[in-house]
Design a protein around this motif. Sequence first.
Motif, PDB file in Angstrom:
ATOM      1  N   ASP A  48       0.816  -1.217   0.000  1.00 40.23           N
ATOM      2  CA  ASP A  48       0.000   0.000   0.000  1.00 40.23           C
ATOM      3  C   ASP A  48       0.851   1.269   0.000  1.00 40.23           C
ATOM      4  N   PHE A  49       1.957   1.254   0.749  1.00 41.76           N
ATOM      5  CA  PHE A  49       2.809   2.443   0.746  1.00 41.76           C
ATOM      6  C   PHE A  49       3.463   2.621  -0.625  1.00 41.76           C
ATOM      7  N   LEU A  50       3.862   1.520  -1.238  1.00 44.80           N
ATOM      8  CA  LEU A  50       4.463   1.610  -2.577  1.00 44.80           C
ATOM      9  C   LEU A  50       3.462   2.151  -3.599  1.00 44.80           C
ATOM     10  N   LYS A  51       2.206   1.775  -3.442  1.00 39.31           N
ATOM     11  CA  LYS A  51       1.176   2.314  -4.341  1.00 39.31           C
ATOM     12  C   LYS A  51       1.058   3.827  -4.172  1.00 39.31           C
ATOM     13  N   ALA A  52       1.207   4.290  -2.918  1.00 40.26           N
ATOM     14  CA  ALA A  52       1.156   5.729  -2.662  1.00 40.26           C
ATOM     15  C   ALA A  52       2.350   6.435  -3.286  1.00 40.26           C
ATOM     16  N   VAL A  53       3.519   5.789  -3.240  1.00 40.94           N
ATOM     17  CA  VAL A  53       4.712   6.356  -3.889  1.00 40.94           C
ATOM     18  C   VAL A  53       4.490   6.441  -5.392  1.00 40.94           C
ATOM     19  N   ALA A  54       3.967   5.358  -5.980  1.00 40.21           N
ATOM     20  CA  ALA A  54       3.717   5.322  -7.420  1.00 40.21           C
ATOM     21  C   ALA A  54       2.707   6.383  -7.835  1.00 40.21           C
ATOM     22  N   ALA A  55       1.757   6.693  -6.941  1.00 38.03           N
ATOM     23  CA  ALA A  55       0.722   7.684  -7.247  1.00 38.03           C
ATOM     24  C   ALA A  55       1.183   9.116  -6.971  1.00 38.03           C
ATOM     25  N   GLY A  56       2.356   9.254  -6.359  1.00 39.99           N
ATOM     26  CA  GLY A  56       2.858  10.585  -6.052  1.00 39.99           C
ATOM     27  C   GLY A  56       2.382  11.132  -4.720  1.00 39.99           C
ATOM     28  N   ASP A  57       1.706  10.295  -3.919  1.00 32.95           N
ATOM     29  CA  ASP A  57       1.220  10.737  -2.607  1.00 32.95           C
ATOM     30  C   ASP A  57       2.270  10.584  -1.516  1.00 32.95           C
ATOM     31  N   ALA A  58       3.311   9.806  -1.777  1.00 35.16           N
ATOM     32  CA  ALA A  58       4.418   9.621  -0.830  1.00 35.16           C
ATOM     33  C   ALA A  58       5.727   9.811  -1.579  1.00 35.16           C
ATOM     34  N   ALA A  59       6.777  10.160  -0.843  1.00 37.73           N
ATOM     35  CA  ALA A  59       8.052  10.502  -1.484  1.00 37.73           C
ATOM     36  C   ALA A  59       8.844   9.277  -1.921  1.00 37.73           C
ATOM     37  N   PHE A  60       9.134   8.382  -0.990  1.00 40.76           N
ATOM     38  CA  PHE A  60       9.902   7.175  -1.310  1.00 40.76           C
ATOM     39  C   PHE A  60       9.887   6.218  -0.126  1.00 40.76           C
ATOM     40  N   ALA A  61      10.338   5.006  -0.383  1.00 42.45           N
ATOM     41  CA  ALA A  61      10.512   4.001   0.663  1.00 42.45           C
ATOM     42  C   ALA A  61      11.940   3.486   0.595  1.00 42.45           C
ATOM     43  N   ILE A  62      12.485   3.145   1.743  1.00 37.72           N
ATOM     44  CA  ILE A  62      13.856   2.643   1.801  1.00 37.72           C
ATOM     45  C   ILE A  62      13.814   1.130   1.960  1.00 37.72           C
ATOM     46  N   ASP A  63      14.309   0.434   0.967  1.00 40.90           N
ATOM     47  CA  ASP A  63      14.269  -1.026   0.949  1.00 40.90           C
ATOM     48  C   ASP A  63      15.580  -1.581   1.487  1.00 40.90           C
ATOM     49  N   GLN A  64      15.515  -2.294   2.622  1.00 36.41           N
ATOM     50  CA  GLN A  64      16.718  -2.950   3.139  1.00 36.41           C
ATOM     51  C   GLN A  64      16.740  -4.432   2.786  1.00 36.41           C
ATOM     52  N   GLN A  65      15.786  -4.852   1.932  1.00 34.99           N
ATOM     53  CA  GLN A  65      15.740  -6.221   1.424  1.00 34.99           C
ATOM     54  C   GLN A  65      15.820  -7.242   2.562  1.00 34.99           C
ATOM     55  N   GLN A  66      14.835  -7.156   3.455  1.00 34.57           N
ATOM     56  CA  GLN A  66      14.870  -8.001   4.646  1.00 34.57           C
ATOM     57  C   GLN A  66      14.682  -9.486   4.347  1.00 34.57           C
ATOM     58  N   PHE A  67      14.167  -9.816   3.170  1.00 33.72           N
ATOM     59  CA  PHE A  67      14.098 -11.224   2.775  1.00 33.72           C
ATOM     60  C   PHE A  67      15.502 -11.830   2.812  1.00 33.72           C
ATOM     61  N   LEU A  68      16.482 -11.058   2.326  1.00 34.40           N
ATOM     62  CA  LEU A  68      17.867 -11.536   2.324  1.00 34.40           C
ATOM     63  C   LEU A  68      18.420 -11.653   3.731  1.00 34.40           C
ATOM     64  N   GLN A  69      17.921 -10.823   4.654  1.00 32.27           N
ATOM     65  CA  GLN A  69      18.383 -10.897   6.040  1.00 32.27           C
ATOM     66  C   GLN A  69      17.972 -12.208   6.688  1.00 32.27           C
ATOM     67  N   GLY A  70      16.872 -12.784   6.219  1.00 34.17           N
ATOM     68  CA  GLY A  70      16.473 -14.101   6.702  1.00 34.17           C
ATOM     69  C   GLY A  70      17.119 -15.227   5.921  1.00 34.17           C
ATOM     70  N   TYR A  71      17.214 -15.029   4.616  1.00 35.43           N
ATOM     71  CA  TYR A  71      17.678 -16.096   3.713  1.00 35.43           C
ATOM     72  C   TYR A  71      19.185 -16.355   3.807  1.00 35.43           C
ATOM     73  N   LEU A  72      19.975 -15.300   3.658  1.00 35.15           N
ATOM     74  CA  LEU A  72      21.430 -15.480   3.542  1.00 35.15           C
ATOM     75  C   LEU A  72      22.080 -16.101   4.776  1.00 35.15           C
TER      76      LEU A  72
END
Length: 315
Positions: free
Chosen positions: A248-272
């Motif tokens: 939902d936040f990414l949709k807001a970014v795509a729509a111009g309602d939010a500035a950006f999101a910072i992705d720390q790729q937490q999937f990799l924090q579990g996987y690696l």
Amino acid sequence: MKSILRKLAFGAAVLGCLATGAQMASAKDVKIIVVSHGQANDPFWSVVKNGVTAGAKDVGAKVDYRAPETFDMVAMSQLIDAAVNQKPNGLIVSIPDASALGPSIKKAVAAGIPVISINSGSDVSQSLGALLHVGQDEYSAGKAAGMKLKEMGGKTAICVNQEVGNVALDQRCKGFGDGFAGNVKVLPVSNDPADVRAKVKAALSANGDIDTIMALGASTAGEPSLAAVKDVGKLGKINVATFDLSADFLKAVAAGDAAFAIDQQQFLQGYLPVVFLANYAKFGLIPGGNVPSGPNLITKDKAAQVVELSAKGIR
């Protein structure tokens, strides 16, 4: 001569199959325990757990994910102590408070259990005896976000912190303030979205100069902050950014309602770490240093690309 070569080749093939079989058998005996400060039902940590599950499946290891019911360092240290008593082949921990968790982590290391830290604790991981850290430098990520929001014209900001006392989140706010170089106030909130929305709305109503909001979690703080901005009629007029991702936040970014999101790729924090510790147990192989999983700024031009993966619990 050809006959001898054929026999040697056959013997090598048999030995190769036996070796592979032995490795596969040993992989099934590898037990890894994960102890984090984030519950698996938290949208952020559910992605970490998805990474843990995928890593366990790929290497054939037995992995157990544990976390306290709330942000509770005493309970978390007890979970680490319990894990040490079970003598796993590897231990994965987050370190939101080194003072509280350090003694338990050192016990694991002293017991000969290989430890990898994730998410929080990059600055103390090595001193506590961990092999390496998988995550992002929180202060640097916060500073980069602050500089970006300053470039976007921000002068007065709030940093919405849902876990004050969590060193990693405190570092995010500190970095943000240093990078923003403007008027910044930390707004303490809880993990309850309704509480976040109410407190952000109150802050905006009390100070009409606020033009920037830095949230420290997409679902827990970012989305409620956007809702609060909408409540006061300033959607699109106040720059709202967040650490981490939600669909939902990414949709807001795509729509111009939010500035950006910072992705720390937490999937990799579990996987690696699961993959690393399984290979360490089987072969003695381990990377030679920390592995940065982020930060990556997801702006309007990138947001639509990762919405689907975020909804699937991967981004």
